[in-house]
Design a protein around this motif. Sequence first.
Motif, PDB file in Angstrom:
ATOM      1  N   LEU A 181       0.822  -1.206   0.000  1.00  0.00           N
ATOM      2  CA  LEU A 181       0.000   0.000   0.000  1.00  0.00           C
ATOM      3  C   LEU A 181       0.859   1.261   0.000  1.00  0.00           C
ATOM      4  O   LEU A 181       0.562   2.236  -0.705  1.00  0.00           O
ATOM      5  N   ALA A 182       1.927   1.250   0.791  1.00  0.00           N
ATOM      6  CA  ALA A 182       2.786   2.435   0.887  1.00  0.00           C
ATOM      7  C   ALA A 182       3.465   2.733  -0.447  1.00  0.00           C
ATOM      8  O   ALA A 182       3.527   3.898  -0.871  1.00  0.00           O
ATOM      9  N   VAL A 183       3.964   1.705  -1.131  1.00  0.00           N
ATOM     10  CA  VAL A 183       4.642   1.919  -2.409  1.00  0.00           C
ATOM     11  C   VAL A 183       3.648   2.385  -3.476  1.00  0.00           C
ATOM     12  O   VAL A 183       3.948   3.289  -4.267  1.00  0.00           O
TER      13      VAL A 183
ATOM     14  N   LEU B 277       1.354  18.733   4.521  1.00  0.00           N
ATOM     15  CA  LEU B 277       0.395  17.866   5.203  1.00  0.00           C
ATOM     16  C   LEU B 277       0.826  16.401   5.099  1.00  0.00           C
ATOM     17  O   LEU B 277       0.648  15.627   6.041  1.00  0.00           O
ATOM     18  N   MET B 278       1.408  16.040   3.960  1.00  0.00           N
ATOM     19  CA  MET B 278       1.882  14.672   3.770  1.00  0.00           C
ATOM     20  C   MET B 278       3.034  14.350   4.721  1.00  0.00           C
ATOM     21  O   MET B 278       3.163  13.217   5.207  1.00  0.00           O
ATOM     22  N   LEU B 279       3.881  15.345   5.007  1.00  0.00           N
ATOM     23  CA  LEU B 279       5.031  15.136   5.885  1.00  0.00           C
ATOM     24  C   LEU B 279       4.659  15.148   7.365  1.00  0.00           C
ATOM     25  O   LEU B 279       5.475  14.753   8.202  1.00  0.00           O
ATOM     26  N   LEU B 280       3.450  15.562   7.673  1.00  0.00           N
ATOM     27  CA  LEU B 280       3.047  15.728   9.073  1.00  0.00           C
ATOM     28  C   LEU B 280       3.160  14.441   9.896  1.00  0.00           C
ATOM     29  O   LEU B 280       3.611  14.493  11.049  1.00  0.00           O
ATOM     30  N   PRO B 281       2.768  13.264   9.371  1.00  0.00           N
ATOM     31  CA  PRO B 281       2.881  12.044  10.195  1.00  0.00           C
ATOM     32  C   PRO B 281       4.302  11.724  10.652  1.00  0.00           C
ATOM     33  O   PRO B 281       4.485  11.006  11.640  1.00  0.00           O
TER      34      PRO B 281
ATOM     35  N   VAL C 247       2.854   7.133  19.286  1.00  0.00           N
ATOM     36  CA  VAL C 247       1.781   6.905  20.251  1.00  0.00           C
ATOM     37  C   VAL C 247       0.612   7.844  19.987  1.00  0.00           C
ATOM     38  O   VAL C 247      -0.562   7.429  20.001  1.00  0.00           O
ATOM     39  N   ILE C 248       0.913   9.118  19.731  1.00  0.00           N
ATOM     40  CA  ILE C 248      -0.147  10.101  19.455  1.00  0.00           C
ATOM     41  C   ILE C 248      -0.881   9.731  18.175  1.00  0.00           C
ATOM     42  O   ILE C 248      -2.113   9.818  18.098  1.00  0.00           O
ATOM     43  N   LEU C 249      -0.125   9.309  17.164  1.00  0.00           N
ATOM     44  CA  LEU C 249      -0.741   8.911  15.896  1.00  0.00           C
ATOM     45  C   LEU C 249      -1.670   7.715  16.108  1.00  0.00           C
ATOM     46  O   LEU C 249      -2.793   7.683  15.585  1.00  0.00           O
TER      47      LEU C 249
ATOM     48  N   PHE D  17       0.565   2.456   7.802  1.00  0.00           N
ATOM     49  CA  PHE D  17       0.537   2.998   6.448  1.00  0.00           C
ATOM     50  C   PHE D  17       0.507   4.528   6.455  1.00  0.00           C
ATOM     51  O   PHE D  17       1.058   5.178   5.560  1.00  0.00           O
ATOM     52  N   ALA D  18      -0.090   5.119   7.487  1.00  0.00           N
ATOM     53  CA  ALA D  18      -0.254   6.573   7.546  1.00  0.00           C
ATOM     54  C   ALA D  18       1.079   7.305   7.526  1.00  0.00           C
ATOM     55  O   ALA D  18       1.196   8.386   6.935  1.00  0.00           O
TER      56      ALA D  18
END
Length: 282
Positions: A89-91, A115-119, A125-127, A165-166
Amino acid sequence: MIPSIPQSRAFQKTYAVYVGLFFLFLLAPLVVVAVFSLNDSLFPSLPWEGFTLDWYFADDRERRGLFHDGALLESIVTSLVIAVFVALLAVALAITNALLFERYHFKGKQFLYSLMLLPLVIPGVILGISILSFSSGIANTIEDSYGLDLEFLRPGLPLIVLGQFAFISTMATLVISARLRKLDTEMEEAALNLGASRLDVFRTITLPWLKPAVIGSAVVAFLMSFENFNTTLILAGSDSPLTITLFDRMREGSTPVLNAVSTLLMLGSGMLALISIFIQRK
């Protein structure tokens, strides 16, 4: 150290010693883990009681080796399944993101990229807590309103895959984008001018060029998923991946079986890393 600047022999020797000590600092814990997986003792610590492979192959109540420990083997299979799905999925998303950000210009592009770089900057843990809270809220609302129980939104393997995946897809996007940036767009434009469709251009020019980055990012995504703990701990259900199983075993008391698992993981990770380097060089 900059090679073009002359350095004294004393500085070069000091620098070499520093580099050696640095790698020794990194490798020493790994070597200790591997050595104690071969210690003929019930505890992974000194004194050395002798050489044994029982912690890999033994099958008795007191000494149950890794390859006869059903719970550990099941958790390894669970982690492998999760890692494969996350990597695929990631690729897939990373290729799409790379094409979007490197080939197109649109309003709000920089905002979406940030926004994509935010994760990457959000603690795992927060995610995990955020994803669990969001998905559980949706599942509870739908169950209360329509009587439907959406199990895939509850803690379990689908939610672990979604949570990993996020942020892993972001890493894969950065790797593939860096490779795509080096591709001369005139090659693609020439193929389009000669009558090729956009799908043909992607299949015959873009994708072969991206192949080393795709394989490298898939390996990185697989390894990141397999060893992830923080996010997985929050989203895990009854089927525990390896990291959660090892954590539970450590709370009960460490045994050399855990050293044996760690040794095999180190060997497997090293082999995947070497394969990735070999493919990228080729």
